[in-house]
Design an enzyme around this catalytic site. Structure first.
Site, PDB file in Angstrom:
ATOM      1  N   GLU A 154       0.831  -1.199   0.000  1.00 57.02           N
ATOM      2  CA  GLU A 154       0.000   0.000   0.000  1.00 57.02           C
ATOM      3  C   GLU A 154       0.868   1.252   0.000  1.00 57.02           C
ATOM      4  O   GLU A 154       1.962   1.267   0.572  1.00 57.02           O
ATOM      5  CB  GLU A 154      -0.909   0.000   1.231  1.00 57.02           C
ATOM      6  CG  GLU A 154      -1.950  -1.092   1.143  1.00 57.02           C
ATOM      7  CD  GLU A 154      -3.018  -0.980   2.213  1.00 57.02           C
ATOM      8  OE1 GLU A 154      -4.186  -1.247   1.888  1.00 57.02           O
ATOM      9  OE2 GLU A 154      -2.705  -0.643   3.368  1.00 57.02           O
TER      10      GLU A 154
ATOM     11  N   CYS B 285       6.683  -3.950  15.949  1.00 59.78           N
ATOM     12  CA  CYS B 285       6.297  -2.866  16.867  1.00 59.78           C
ATOM     13  C   CYS B 285       4.838  -3.082  17.296  1.00 59.78           C
ATOM     14  O   CYS B 285       3.976  -3.404  16.471  1.00 59.78           O
ATOM     15  CB  CYS B 285       6.472  -1.508  16.203  1.00 59.78           C
ATOM     16  SG  CYS B 285       8.163  -1.203  15.671  1.00 59.78           S
TER      17      CYS B 285
ATOM     18  N   SER C 199      12.265   7.252   7.171  1.00 56.31           N
ATOM     19  CA  SER C 199      11.945   7.041   8.574  1.00 56.31           C
ATOM     20  C   SER C 199      12.365   5.635   9.005  1.00 56.31           C
ATOM     21  O   SER C 199      12.092   4.661   8.312  1.00 56.31           O
ATOM     22  CB  SER C 199      10.432   7.204   8.754  1.00 56.31           C
ATOM     23  OG  SER C 199      10.073   6.857  10.063  1.00 56.31           O
TER      24      SER C 199
ATOM     25  N   SER D 272      11.941   6.903  14.711  1.00 53.44           N
ATOM     26  CA  SER D 272      10.764   6.621  15.545  1.00 53.44           C
ATOM     27  C   SER D 272      11.232   6.445  16.981  1.00 53.44           C
ATOM     28  O   SER D 272      11.932   5.477  17.285  1.00 53.44           O
ATOM     29  CB  SER D 272      10.082   5.333  15.077  1.00 53.44           C
ATOM     30  OG  SER D 272       9.705   5.463  13.733  1.00 53.44           O
ATOM     31  N   LEU D 273      10.876   7.380  17.823  1.00 53.17           N
ATOM     32  CA  LEU D 273      11.404   7.366  19.191  1.00 53.17           C
ATOM     33  C   LEU D 273      10.370   6.766  20.160  1.00 53.17           C
ATOM     34  O   LEU D 273      10.622   5.799  20.834  1.00 53.17           O
ATOM     35  CB  LEU D 273      11.762   8.810  19.581  1.00 53.17           C
ATOM     36  CG  LEU D 273      12.845   9.013  20.615  1.00 53.17           C
ATOM     37  CD1 LEU D 273      13.346  10.446  20.602  1.00 53.17           C
ATOM     38  CD2 LEU D 273      12.429   8.651  22.002  1.00 53.17           C
ATOM     39  N   HIS D 274       9.226   7.402  20.250  1.00 55.95           N
ATOM     40  CA  HIS D 274       8.031   6.916  20.949  1.00 55.95           C
ATOM     41  C   HIS D 274       8.092   6.831  22.480  1.00 55.95           C
ATOM     42  O   HIS D 274       7.051   6.838  23.117  1.00 55.95           O
ATOM     43  CB  HIS D 274       7.543   5.587  20.369  1.00 55.95           C
ATOM     44  CG  HIS D 274       7.321   5.631  18.889  1.00 55.95           C
ATOM     45  ND1 HIS D 274       6.842   6.758  18.253  1.00 55.95           N
ATOM     46  CD2 HIS D 274       7.524   4.715  17.914  1.00 55.95           C
ATOM     47  CE1 HIS D 274       6.773   6.524  16.960  1.00 55.95           C
ATOM     48  NE2 HIS D 274       7.179   5.300  16.717  1.00 55.95           N
TER      49      HIS D 274
HETATM   50 FE1  SF4 Z   1       7.863  -2.247  10.944  1.00 58.78          FE
HETATM   51 FE2  SF4 Z   1       7.785   0.408  11.077  1.00 58.78          FE
HETATM   52 FE3  SF4 Z   1       5.636  -1.044  11.699  1.00 58.78          FE
HETATM   53 FE4  SF4 Z   1       7.748  -1.068  13.339  1.00 58.78          FE
HETATM   54  S1  SF4 Z   1       6.450   0.696  12.853  1.00 58.78           S
HETATM   55  S2  SF4 Z   1       6.564  -2.861  12.658  1.00 58.78           S
HETATM   56  S3  SF4 Z   1       9.424  -0.907  11.844  1.00 58.78           S
HETATM   57  S4  SF4 Z   1       6.592  -0.905   9.690  1.00 58.78           S
END
Ligand code: SF4
Length: 333
Positions: free
Chosen positions: A91, A115, A188, A210-212
């Protein structure tokens, strides 16, 4: 199966010309047809000799694929479904705005990073996209001419498909390719350090991490990669890298209710990001099936945003786009 021309670098096209006994300049002509024009067959490369076109057609396919499905959100965002190899699909999200139009591309079919908050992660890993499959999401997009910005934030972890991603960036930014400014492209990543180092050295595009959450134990819960490449090591690596002017590092921060949205998190973010010239993008979370996480409320997001800005970190809250068609952040699958 013939090899595909689309997705080849100028150097690879020169090797193709040589192998077919064609003059070297033909490679530049082919690159022009592949990346600057809109053709659907090799026969349409009209400034190539008939012999050259025949030789190319006998040995190669063009390699372009039109999207097979389109969904349109009430906010104007569109989601396209493209075929990938071996009967798989990916997608791509087209996000038009007042002054720009952003394309969010995928780099893998599914993802192996697991994740907790991501629908692509729930799907598991089903394969890397080729260079052509990455670029085809732009090239075969009906709105291609409108695109001003690209983000590698769709399905997959770009640095887990490093060479194909880096070569796709080379084709996007080369004068013989799409000639896009690297300052209009953001990649990213969740912070795979070896891939990130290569990317920082070999490309001029912006980096988004991506820190979060700034806390080790919480990040392990949200993102298993923290067990392999802790965020403190990612930040230490970024600190060693001399950033050229105009090259941007940003941090993505999805706001989870009661998990990572407190003043304690603000304080720790300030501490761990000290000395890095960066910005933070806060992202609203939209619950997906099979996760206990909920999104923070608007007042909390606003306070969090203001607190970071007051401490000198430029922070914005990203508008959610394409929610009704599952095209928003973390929802592609
Ligand atoms: Fe993969 Fe990015 Fe989803 Fe994490 S956030 S599972 S790295 S696609």
């Amino acid at each position: 199966m013939k090899d595909k021309l689309f997705g080849m670098t100028l150097q690879q096209l020169k090797a193709v010309a040589k192998q077919l006994g064609l003059p070297g300049f033909v490679a530049t002509q082919i690159a022009d047809w592949l990346y600057k024009k809109q053709i659907t067959s090799i026969e349409q490369m009209s400034n190539l000799s008939l012999k050259a076109r025949n030789l190319l057609s006998e040995n190669y396919d063009l390699g372009l694929e039109a999207p097979i499905k389109e969904q349109v959100s009430k906010d104007g965002t569109k989601k396209y479904l493209y075929p990938a190899k071996a009967g798989k699909f990916i997608e791509t999200a087209f996000i038009p705005d007042e002054h720009r139009a952003t394309l969010c591309v995928s780099s893998q079919v599914g993802c192996k990073m697991g994740c907790l908050f991501c629908m692509t992660g729930k799907q598991g890993f089903q394969g890397h996209l080729s260079i052509g499959e990455i670029l085809n999401q732009l090239h075969s997009l009906p709105e291609r001419e409108q695109i001003t910005n690209m983000v590698y934030m769709g399905m997959g972890e770009p640095f887990d498909n490093l060479e194909n991603v880096l070569t796709s960036l080379e084709i996007l930014t080369s004068s013989w390719g799409y000639a896009m400014s690297s300052k209009r492209i953001t990649v990213s990543s969740i912070g795979i350090i070896p891939g990130m180092k290569e990317f920082l050295h070999r490309s001029g595009c912006h980096l988004a991490i991506s820190l979060h959450t700034p806390f080790d134990d919480e990040r392990k819960q949200l993102m298993p990669i923290q067990n392999v490449y802790p965020i403190k090591d990612v930040l230490a690596e970024i600190r060693t890298y001399p950033l050229e002017p105009q090259r941007r590092i940003s941090f993505e921060y999805i706001m989870f209710k009661g998990v990572n949205d407190t003043p304690r998190h603000v304080r720790e973010l300030i501490r761990i990001l000290a000395g890095i010239e960066c910005r933070i993008n806060l992202i609203r979370f939209h619950p997906i099936p099979g996760t206990p996480l909920e999104g923070s409320d608007e007042a909390t997001i606003l306070q969090f945003n203001q607190a970071l800005n007051q401490k000198g970190i430029i922070t914005t809250t990203r508008a959610s786009r394409g929610l009704d068609i599952y095209a928003a952040c973390g929802m592609l699958s």
